[in-house]
Design an enzyme around this catalytic site. Structure first.
Site, PDB file in Angstrom:
ATOM      1  N   LYS A  77      43.087  58.711 -52.002  1.00  0.00           N
ATOM      2  CA  LYS A  77      44.004  57.812 -52.722  1.00  0.00           C
ATOM      3  C   LYS A  77      44.343  56.597 -51.859  1.00  0.00           C
ATOM      4  O   LYS A  77      44.475  56.729 -50.633  1.00  0.00           O
ATOM      5  CB  LYS A  77      45.277  58.613 -53.058  1.00  0.00           C
ATOM      6  CG  LYS A  77      46.323  57.891 -53.881  1.00  0.00           C
ATOM      7  CD  LYS A  77      47.495  58.833 -54.184  1.00  0.00           C
ATOM      8  CE  LYS A  77      48.580  58.201 -55.010  1.00  0.00           C
ATOM      9  NZ  LYS A  77      49.681  59.141 -55.332  1.00  0.00           N
ATOM     10  N   SER A 152      50.872  59.691 -60.155  1.00  0.00           N
ATOM     11  CA  SER A 152      50.359  58.415 -59.730  1.00  0.00           C
ATOM     12  C   SER A 152      48.924  58.477 -59.193  1.00  0.00           C
ATOM     13  O   SER A 152      48.271  57.447 -59.095  1.00  0.00           O
ATOM     14  CB  SER A 152      51.258  57.847 -58.627  1.00  0.00           C
ATOM     15  OG  SER A 152      51.289  58.710 -57.516  1.00  0.00           O
ATOM     16  N   SER A 176      52.614  63.941 -58.672  1.00  0.00           N
ATOM     17  CA  SER A 176      51.468  63.039 -58.769  1.00  0.00           C
ATOM     18  C   SER A 176      50.105  63.645 -58.487  1.00  0.00           C
ATOM     19  O   SER A 176      49.094  62.950 -58.640  1.00  0.00           O
ATOM     20  CB  SER A 176      51.671  61.853 -57.835  1.00  0.00           C
ATOM     21  OG  SER A 176      52.560  60.962 -58.426  1.00  0.00           O
TER      22      SER A 176
HETATM   23  N1  GLN Z   1      55.879  60.519 -61.727  1.00  0.00           N
HETATM   24  C1  GLN Z   1      56.691  60.659 -60.580  1.00  0.00           C
HETATM   25  C2  GLN Z   1      57.293  59.338 -60.205  1.00  0.00           C
HETATM   26  O1  GLN Z   1      57.023  58.396 -60.859  1.00  0.00           O
HETATM   27  C3  GLN Z   1      55.911  61.278 -59.455  1.00  0.00           C
HETATM   28  C4  GLN Z   1      55.343  60.319 -58.488  1.00  0.00           C
HETATM   29  C5  GLN Z   1      54.635  60.973 -57.323  1.00  0.00           C
HETATM   30  O2  GLN Z   1      54.566  62.194 -57.216  1.00  0.00           O
HETATM   31  N2  GLN Z   1      54.175  60.160 -56.401  1.00  0.00           N
HETATM   32  O3  GLN Z   1      58.013  59.229 -59.278  1.00  0.00           O
END
Ligand code: GLN
Length: 491
Positions: A77, A152, A176
């Site tokens: 990532k 994400s 994420s």
């Molecule tokens: N969807 C969650 C957020 O927007 C998780 C993000 C993540 O785990 N990096 O914060």
């Protein structure tokens, strides 16, 4: 033609001269090119991946024993540092920034002869649930190009889903890794907080962040965890290497012969009977619990009254941490700098940060600054900390009685593009099942067991006590095998 099942099989094939690492890399480079419309990659390291593959082929042909990740093709990532390669957190503010060092996780993969094939698209600074907040544009779900891949770590998930690499790394601060795995029909593992060093992971919310793994199967995730886990002089929150049992010295090995164990499983009533949960997801999970009972496991419905507080607590605490973590991006020493004429330093910061950060990141920095401000600190930040403490205590109590908790990973299957973008609260609420593990530091995994009548895949989320990845992985592997044989017999 090159095909990939799992790492163990790939190594067997290599040793029997049934294909080479060069074949593997060539295959993936072609796939990446042919499926460019998915937009899963930010950058592909084609030439160096091929070079590395050729070197490994030569070493192997000269009789050198294979290291654990010999020729394993991995994508990372775009929030994970790899020395001398660009890392931008999918943000304009890090435009053109090159990593000065490699993340500990990446270094440990390289030390076992892995091949890093490229960096993957994601939401800006890992903030989002759909990958729609990236400066590089949307990533498409390979199962249906009109749907989001989740976020994400959307690009890392699609890279595995669409067969563009063997395994990939993401980061999971509030789901994420698990949620995109759920949306894409693959395995997504978030280890316990501290299991994998965060050194070299661009921080979003430091007391939540954890590197996670996407794979096609539980074994490959276990193997990568074995290699990346353990204490690290660069991250004092990293846990020491797990000392497993005498018969199980490593995670991957512990899956070769699963224990004939009857598991004590619990699910939260408030989660499975939540009004936001898709009916079919609920029914499929409930049906599975009946099957598990018939196999002799115990499955208990338990109360978890705190469930409605997890999303607010998560968004208060993570935005607070983010507002502090992201203050370093100011355009002075690195990254994007506004060219607009400015009167003073404050205006310079304002310009640079307003132009460099996207809307969602700005929203979170503002929210985080607000909840930390004098006058609101006690009402929001302190309260959320108290909720977190309650959750940790309650969770500990649950795992004295149960081996595992099962939950949906997400209330619905993958959304359509734009479905939730106009309504951040609706988007945040969809994180209801995943943020719990990050608030409490426990490990969680999404395993791809189901298919919805809308043709999209979805998974089952499993969690165990903090630091108990052994049970998590063994139970996951058991469920995958069990579910496979059950479906084969009953279809
Ligand atoms: N969807 C969650 C957020 O927007 C998780 C993000 C993540 O785990 N990096 O914060």
């Amino acid at each position: 033609m090159f095909t990939f099942g799992n790492i163990q099989q790939y190594h067997k094939d290599l040793l029997q001269n049934n294909g080479t690492c060069t074949d593997a890399v060539t295959h993936y480079l072609l796939q990446i090119e042919q499926q460019q419309q998915l937009n899963a990659f930010v950058e592909v390291y084609a030439a160096e991946a091929l070079q590395k593959a050729m070197e490994l082929d030569k070493k192997r042909q000269e009789g050198e024993p294979l290291k654990k990740l010999h020729g394993v093709v991995i994508a990372i990532k775009d929030v994970i540092c790899y020395k001398d390669h660009k890392v931008t957190a999918a943000s304009k503010i890090l435009e053109g920034f090159t990593s000065l060092y490699s993340a500990t996780a990446v270094q440990r993969l390289l030390d076992e002869d892995a091949i890093i094939i490229g960096s993957c698209n994601c939401d800006e600074f890992a903030m989002g649930s759909t990958n729609e907040n990236s400066v590089y544009g949307n990533v498409l779900n390979a199962a249906d190009n009109g749907k989001v891949p989740g976020g994400s770590s959307g690009g890392s998930a699609v890279a595995v889903q669409a067969g563009l690499c063997m395994v990939s790394l993401g980061s999971d601060t509030g789901g994420s890794v698990r949620q995109p795995a759920d949306f894409c029909g693959i395995v997504g593992l978030k280890p316990s907080y501290g299991r994998i060093s965060r050194y070299g992971l661009i921080a979003y919310a430091s007391s939540f962040d954890q590197i996670g793994i996407f794979s096609n199967n539980v074994q490959d995730a276990a193997l990568l965890l074995d290699i990346m886990e353990g204490a690290d002089a660069f991250d004092s929150t990293a846990l020491p290497t797990a000392s497993l049992t005498e018969s199980n010295t490593d995670y991957a090995g512990s899956l070769q012969q699963l224990p004939a164990k009857k598991y004590r499983i619990a699910f939260f009533k408030e989660a499975l009977y939540h009004p936001s949960l898709d009916k079919e997801i609920k029914e499929k999970i409930l049906a599975l619990t009946e099957q598990l009972k018939a196999e002799g496991h115990t499955v208990a419905e338990i109360d978890f009254e705190l469930l409605d507080y997890v999303v607010p607590a998560y968004y208060v605490l993570t935005t607070a941490e983010a507002s502090s973590n992201l203050s370093r991006f100011d355009g002075v020493r690195f990254g994007y700098r506004s060219q607009a004429p400015v009167a003073d330093l404050t205006e310079f910061y304002k310009r640079t940060r307003s132009e460099g950060f996207g809307k969602e990141v700005q929203r979170r920095i503002l929210l985080g600054t607000f909840v930390l401000s004098a006058g609101y600190y006690d009402a929001y930040f302190s309260k959320a900390q108290q909720v977190r403490r309650l959750l940790v205590d309650k969770t500990k109590a649950v795992f004295t009685e149960y081996d595992a908790v099962i939950l949906p990973t997400s209330p619905t299957t993958a959304f359509s593009f734009g479905e939730k973008t106009g309504d951040p609260i609706a988007m945040y609420l969809a994180d209801i099942y995943t943020v719990f593990a990050n608030l409490t530091g426990i490990p969680g995994i999404s395993v791809p067991l189901f298919k919805h009548s809308n043709q999209m895949p979805f998974g089952l989320q499993i969690m165990t006590a903090k630091a108990d990845e052994l049970t998590l992985l063994q139970f996951s592997e058991y469920l995958v095998q069990y579910h496979k044989s059950y479906t084969a017999q009953n279809n």
